[in-house]
Design a protein around this motif. Sequence first.
Motif, mmCIF file in Angstrom:
data_model
loop_
_atom_site.group_PDB
_atom_site.id
_atom_site.type_symbol
_atom_site.label_atom_id
_atom_site.label_comp_id
_atom_site.label_asym_id
_atom_site.label_seq_id
_atom_site.Cartn_x
_atom_site.Cartn_y
_atom_site.Cartn_z
ATOM 1 N N VAL A 1 -8.874 -1.581 -9.720
ATOM 2 C CA VAL A 1 -8.005 -2.902 -9.801
ATOM 3 C C VAL A 1 -8.872 -3.852 -9.820
ATOM 4 O O VAL A 1 -8.532 -4.859 -10.653
ATOM 5 C CB VAL A 1 -7.105 -2.730 -8.416
ATOM 6 N N LYS B 1 -4.251 -7.491 -6.112
ATOM 7 C CA LYS B 1 -3.325 -6.752 -6.951
ATOM 8 C C LYS B 1 -2.516 -7.541 -7.734
ATOM 9 O O LYS B 1 -2.463 -9.072 -7.424
ATOM 10 C CB LYS B 1 -2.436 -5.818 -6.009
ATOM 11 N N PRO B 2 -2.149 -7.118 -8.851
ATOM 12 C CA PRO B 2 -1.460 -8.009 -9.801
ATOM 13 C C PRO B 2 -0.328 -8.773 -9.310
ATOM 14 O O PRO B 2 0.413 -8.187 -8.234
ATOM 15 C CB PRO B 2 -0.917 -7.033 -10.810
ATOM 16 N N ARG B 3 -0.031 -9.920 -9.828
ATOM 17 C CA ARG B 3 1.156 -10.661 -9.413
ATOM 18 C C ARG B 3 2.132 -10.117 -9.379
ATOM 19 O O ARG B 3 3.188 -10.311 -8.833
ATOM 20 C CB ARG B 3 1.119 -12.102 -10.218
ATOM 21 N N SER B 4 2.367 -9.231 -10.471
ATOM 22 C CA SER B 4 3.735 -8.549 -10.678
ATOM 23 C C SER B 4 4.111 -7.783 -9.522
ATOM 24 O O SER B 4 5.089 -7.096 -9.075
ATOM 25 C CB SER B 4 3.784 -7.738 -11.849
ATOM 26 N N ASP B 5 3.022 -7.121 -8.648
ATOM 27 C CA ASP B 5 3.109 -6.180 -7.568
ATOM 28 C C ASP B 5 2.942 -7.246 -6.239
ATOM 29 O O ASP B 5 2.876 -6.425 -5.082
ATOM 30 C CB ASP B 5 2.021 -5.424 -7.600
ATOM 31 N N GLY B 6 3.150 -8.423 -6.447
ATOM 32 C CA GLY B 6 3.001 -9.421 -4.997
ATOM 33 C C GLY B 6 1.637 -9.765 -4.711
ATOM 34 O O GLY B 6 1.429 -10.395 -3.662
ATOM 35 N N GLY B 7 0.736 -9.617 -5.531
ATOM 36 C CA GLY B 7 -0.811 -10.064 -5.115
ATOM 37 C C GLY B 7 -1.012 -11.482 -6.060
ATOM 38 O O GLY B 7 -0.207 -12.124 -6.692
ATOM 39 N N GLU C 1 -3.819 -6.024 -0.460
ATOM 40 C CA GLU C 1 -2.521 -7.072 -0.808
ATOM 41 C C GLU C 1 -2.905 -8.130 -1.502
ATOM 42 O O GLU C 1 -2.196 -8.705 -2.195
ATOM 43 C CB GLU C 1 -2.026 -7.455 0.773
ATOM 44 N N LYS D 1 -4.821 -5.695 -13.659
ATOM 45 C CA LYS D 1 -5.886 -4.726 -12.954
ATOM 46 C C LYS D 1 -7.081 -4.696 -14.154
ATOM 47 O O LYS D 1 -7.269 -5.102 -15.069
ATOM 48 C CB LYS D 1 -5.234 -3.416 -13.027
ATOM 49 N N GLU E 1 -6.968 2.354 -6.927
ATOM 50 C CA GLU E 1 -6.046 3.123 -6.654
ATOM 51 C C GLU E 1 -5.998 4.514 -7.196
ATOM 52 O O GLU E 1 -6.987 4.662 -8.268
ATOM 53 C CB GLU E 1 -4.600 2.021 -7.183
#
Length: 311
Positions: free
Chosen positions: A180, A265-271, A262, A276, A305
Amino acid sequence: MTNLSSKLAHLEDAGKPIQIGIIGAGKFGSMFISQSHRTPGMRVAAIADLSPERALSALKRTGYPEGRYDATLSKSIKEGIECGQTIITDDAPAMISSPGIDVILEMTGNPAAGVKHALLCCEHKKHIVMINVEADVLAGPLLTRKAQEAGIIYSMAYGDQPALIAELVDWARTAGFDVVCAGKGTKHLPEYHYSTPDTVWDYYGFTKEQLAAGDFNPQMFNSFLDGTKSALEMAAVANGCGLKPPTHGLRFPPCGAHHLPEVLKPRSDGGQLEGKGTVEVVSCLELDGRPVFNDLRWGVYVVIEGKIDRD
């Protein structure tokens, strides 16, 4: 058991140590010199520096054994290899072309010089370890191809952060994980971007006495502080590992070891990442200057991941 140390010991026992040529006797060159005479199976055959006096000073300052180098600056590299002495020269091309030299360590930090020396290594069939990350970022993929065509090894420096990160990426992919994000930790605040060589010591907090007693290069230390060196290192990692650099540059998010999954990770996943398969540098300081818990200032990392089969 066969490993790196045992292979080096075998070369030492056989009387056939790896003959090393160093280009650049500054901070990084001195660090290698300080350990080189303690490592079996390798020998510093020659040191090339535009200032032979600086190279001689590096040998003395790092405790290199007297009698194992030519302090008179009179012997040729060939004579040095024959008698087991380290030779000092100001002619790097001549050192590269000298018979008996096996591998070149390029430590000048000058990108143009690094590329020139790497191409000469290809011409004269000398393996090269590129400690000069500035040159690697400028032309690493090209130099890698040239080295492959010449049948020699072009390598990052093991122990340096880009190489350690690349090793982690290789482990993750070999174990079947997707990468990632990969990178390192450092000390960074947004205001550091505005630091210059004239102001850098205020940020480090060194005293005048400390500066007078050591080998401190304000340009080099400022590159560590203002993000330049981090950007170069992450470009080298991206080139070497097939990762993507951030579109708008490094963000240096504050982050400790426990929160890497946390934050990175991508902004789309809350990071905080745009996607990635990228590189990033995390800061050991919160934006208000407080220390980050369990920081990675001196560390490297890879965020992965993938599924682990527990059956």
